[in-house]
Design an enzyme around this catalytic site. Structure first.
Site, PDB file in Angstrom:
ATOM      1  N   ASN A   1      14.009   3.604   5.152  1.00 44.45           N
ATOM      2  CA  ASN A   1      12.907   2.596   5.449  1.00 44.45           C
ATOM      3  C   ASN A   1      12.073   3.259   6.356  1.00 44.45           C
ATOM      4  O   ASN A   1      12.110   4.565   7.006  1.00 44.45           O
ATOM      5  CB  ASN A   1      13.449   1.442   6.503  1.00 44.45           C
ATOM      6  CG  ASN A   1      12.506   0.276   6.789  1.00 44.45           C
ATOM      7  OD1 ASN A   1      11.718  -0.110   6.052  1.00 44.45           O
ATOM      8  ND2 ASN A   1      12.718  -0.092   8.142  1.00 44.45           N
TER       9      ASN A   1
ATOM     10  N   ASP B   1      16.376  -1.657  11.790  1.00 45.47           N
ATOM     11  CA  ASP B   1      15.914  -0.324  12.345  1.00 45.47           C
ATOM     12  C   ASP B   1      16.692   0.392  13.028  1.00 45.47           C
ATOM     13  O   ASP B   1      16.409   0.911  14.236  1.00 45.47           O
ATOM     14  CB  ASP B   1      14.982  -1.016  13.231  1.00 45.47           C
ATOM     15  CG  ASP B   1      13.429  -1.738  12.525  1.00 45.47           C
ATOM     16  OD1 ASP B   1      13.419  -1.472  11.365  1.00 45.47           O
ATOM     17  OD2 ASP B   1      13.064  -2.596  13.321  1.00 45.47           O
TER      18      ASP B   1
ATOM     19  N   ILE C   1      19.142  -6.120   4.365  1.00 49.45           N
ATOM     20  CA  ILE C   1      19.897  -5.481   2.813  1.00 49.45           C
ATOM     21  C   ILE C   1      21.333  -5.977   3.131  1.00 49.45           C
ATOM     22  O   ILE C   1      22.020  -5.746   3.934  1.00 49.45           O
ATOM     23  CB  ILE C   1      19.486  -4.038   2.926  1.00 49.45           C
ATOM     24  CG1 ILE C   1      18.364  -3.555   2.780  1.00 49.45           C
ATOM     25  CG2 ILE C   1      20.628  -3.447   1.880  1.00 49.45           C
ATOM     26  CD1 ILE C   1      17.470  -3.904   1.631  1.00 49.45           C
TER      27      ILE C   1
ATOM     28  N   HIS D   1       9.307   2.434   9.523  1.00 49.71           N
ATOM     29  CA  HIS D   1       8.972   1.356  10.545  1.00 49.71           C
ATOM     30  C   HIS D   1       7.694   2.103  11.220  1.00 49.71           C
ATOM     31  O   HIS D   1       7.464   3.066  11.789  1.00 49.71           O
ATOM     32  CB  HIS D   1      10.294   1.249  11.478  1.00 49.71           C
ATOM     33  CG  HIS D   1       9.828   0.143  12.418  1.00 49.71           C
ATOM     34  ND1 HIS D   1      10.071  -0.983  12.274  1.00 49.71           N
ATOM     35  CD2 HIS D   1       9.370   0.175  13.788  1.00 49.71           C
ATOM     36  CE1 HIS D   1       9.778  -1.846  13.142  1.00 49.71           C
ATOM     37  NE2 HIS D   1       9.326  -1.073  14.235  1.00 49.71           N
TER      38      HIS D   1
ATOM     39  N   SER E   1       1.033  -1.186  -0.148  1.00 48.90           N
ATOM     40  CA  SER E   1      -0.132   0.000  -0.022  1.00 48.90           C
ATOM     41  C   SER E   1       0.999   1.355   0.120  1.00 48.90           C
ATOM     42  O   SER E   1       0.586   2.194  -0.799  1.00 48.90           O
ATOM     43  CB  SER E   1      -0.872   0.033   1.126  1.00 48.90           C
ATOM     44  OG  SER E   1      -0.250   0.249   2.192  1.00 48.90           O
ATOM     45  N   ASN E   2       2.085   1.289   0.717  1.00 48.26           N
ATOM     46  CA  ASN E   2       2.903   2.319   0.749  1.00 48.26           C
ATOM     47  C   ASN E   2       3.372   2.571  -0.534  1.00 48.26           C
ATOM     48  O   ASN E   2       3.678   3.716  -1.293  1.00 48.26           O
ATOM     49  CB  ASN E   2       4.078   2.223   1.835  1.00 48.26           C
ATOM     50  CG  ASN E   2       3.398   2.410   3.033  1.00 48.26           C
ATOM     51  OD1 ASN E   2       3.215   3.852   3.415  1.00 48.26           O
ATOM     52  ND2 ASN E   2       3.400   1.538   4.082  1.00 48.26           N
TER      53      ASN E   2
ATOM     54  N   LEU F   1      10.829  -7.376   4.015  1.00 51.31           N
ATOM     55  CA  LEU F   1      11.261  -8.073   5.311  1.00 51.31           C
ATOM     56  C   LEU F   1      12.469  -8.817   5.252  1.00 51.31           C
ATOM     57  O   LEU F   1      12.982  -9.650   6.118  1.00 51.31           O
ATOM     58  CB  LEU F   1       9.937  -9.228   5.431  1.00 51.31           C
ATOM     59  CG  LEU F   1       8.627  -8.754   5.668  1.00 51.31           C
ATOM     60  CD1 LEU F   1       7.585  -9.606   5.913  1.00 51.31           C
ATOM     61  CD2 LEU F   1       8.640  -7.554   6.867  1.00 51.31           C
TER      62      LEU F   1
HETATM   63  C1  GRF Z   1       4.086  -0.604   6.943  1.00 51.02           C
HETATM   64  O1  GRF Z   1       3.704  -0.602   8.150  1.00 51.02           O
HETATM   65  C2  GRF Z   1       5.654  -0.508   7.137  1.00 51.02           C
HETATM   66  O2  GRF Z   1       5.765   0.675   8.272  1.00 51.02           O
HETATM   67  C3  GRF Z   1       6.393  -1.722   7.408  1.00 51.02           C
HETATM   68  O3  GRF Z   1       5.624  -2.441   6.699  1.00 51.02           O
HETATM   69  C4  GRF Z   1       4.335  -2.281   6.124  1.00 51.02           C
HETATM   70  C5  GRF Z   1       4.081  -2.178   4.905  1.00 51.02           C
HETATM   71  O4  GRF Z   1       2.852  -2.049   4.410  1.00 51.02           O
HETATM   72  N1  GRF Z   1       7.629  -1.382   7.196  1.00 51.02           N
HETATM   73  P1  GRF Z   1       2.289  -2.039   2.950  1.00 51.02           P
HETATM   74  O5  GRF Z   1       2.788  -3.319   2.358  1.00 51.02           O
HETATM   75  O6  GRF Z   1       3.062  -0.830   2.356  1.00 51.02           O
HETATM   76  O7  GRF Z   1       0.748  -1.936   2.895  1.00 51.02           O
END
Ligand code: GRF
Length: 195
Positions: A104, A147, A90, A106, A15-16, A87
């Site tokens: 990134n 992180d 790197i 988080h 989604s991001n 996930l």
């Molecule tokens: C987000 O909550 C981001 O903070 C984390 O993974 C999630 C990714 O969500 N690193 P999406 O796949 O972009 O919906």
């Protein structure tokens, strides 16, 4: 002037990634060149393709081999990497070669609730169990430790007793979508430490 080309790394929903793609559509200085995933079944790949962005799936072994991803990205002219729900760790060579050019997001206020195993629902469950009254997002540079890179930006959201994991996920996702593209753009133009 050539545009700065971004590669977005994902492992899941994306989604991001889609939100970032939409943000940079028509931008004169920055473009999303491709979306990469280590998982062929990431929903995010289909979303990116529908939005007209090239996608690539790589296997985890190839990713760990020194130089392979780096060489590939450079051949495409990519100069900035955005992790969005990626996930895997790197590889050292890529962190070195894209120093201060990998970021990134988080879903907590780092250093709280970060590190290995702290992803997705695990983060929000831990926040709720600990009785925190505040959570939020952290956008940071990527190093070889999960992180731990320098923080670029944080934004908070209140957590109340009635919040569920799903409720907290949706509050945090709103923040992610509101801020990540804007902070990527500012980081590319001006460097870190934006708040
Ligand atoms: C987000 O909550 C981001 O903070 C984390 O993974 C999630 C990714 O969500 N690193 P999406 O796949 O972009 O919906």
């Amino acid at each position: 002037m050539d545009k700065v080309k971004i590669a977005i790394f994902i492992s899941g929903k994306g989604s991001n990634a889609l939100n970032i793609i939409k943000h940079f559509r028509g931008n004169d200085a920055i473009e999303v060149a491709l979306v990469l995933s280590n998982k062929a079944d990431s929903f995010g790949l289909e979303k990116a393709q529908k939005a007209g962005v090239n996608t690539v799936v790589f296997n985890n072994e190839a990713f760990k081999k020194n130089g392979e991803v780096d060489t590939y990205l450079r051949s495409l002219g990519v100069s900035f990497i955005v992790l969005a729900g990626f996930l895997r760790q790197i590889p050292v060579d890529l962190v070195e070669s894209f120093k201060n050019r990998i970021i990134n997001i988080h879903p907590s206020l780092l250093p709280k609730f970060g590190g290995k195993g702290m992803f997705g629902e695990h983060v929000h469950k831990a926040v709720l169990e600990s009785g925190e009254t505040e959570s939020g997002i952290t956008i940071h540079y990527v190093t070889n430790e999960y992180d731990e890179g320098k923080v670029i930006f944080q934004e908070t959201v209140s957590v109340d007793e009635k919040d569920t994991v799903q409720g907290l996920i949706s509050k945090i996702q709103k923040l992610e979508h509101a801020y990540y593209p804007v902070i990527i753009e500012k980081t590319i133009h001006h460097g870190f430490n934006l708040k």
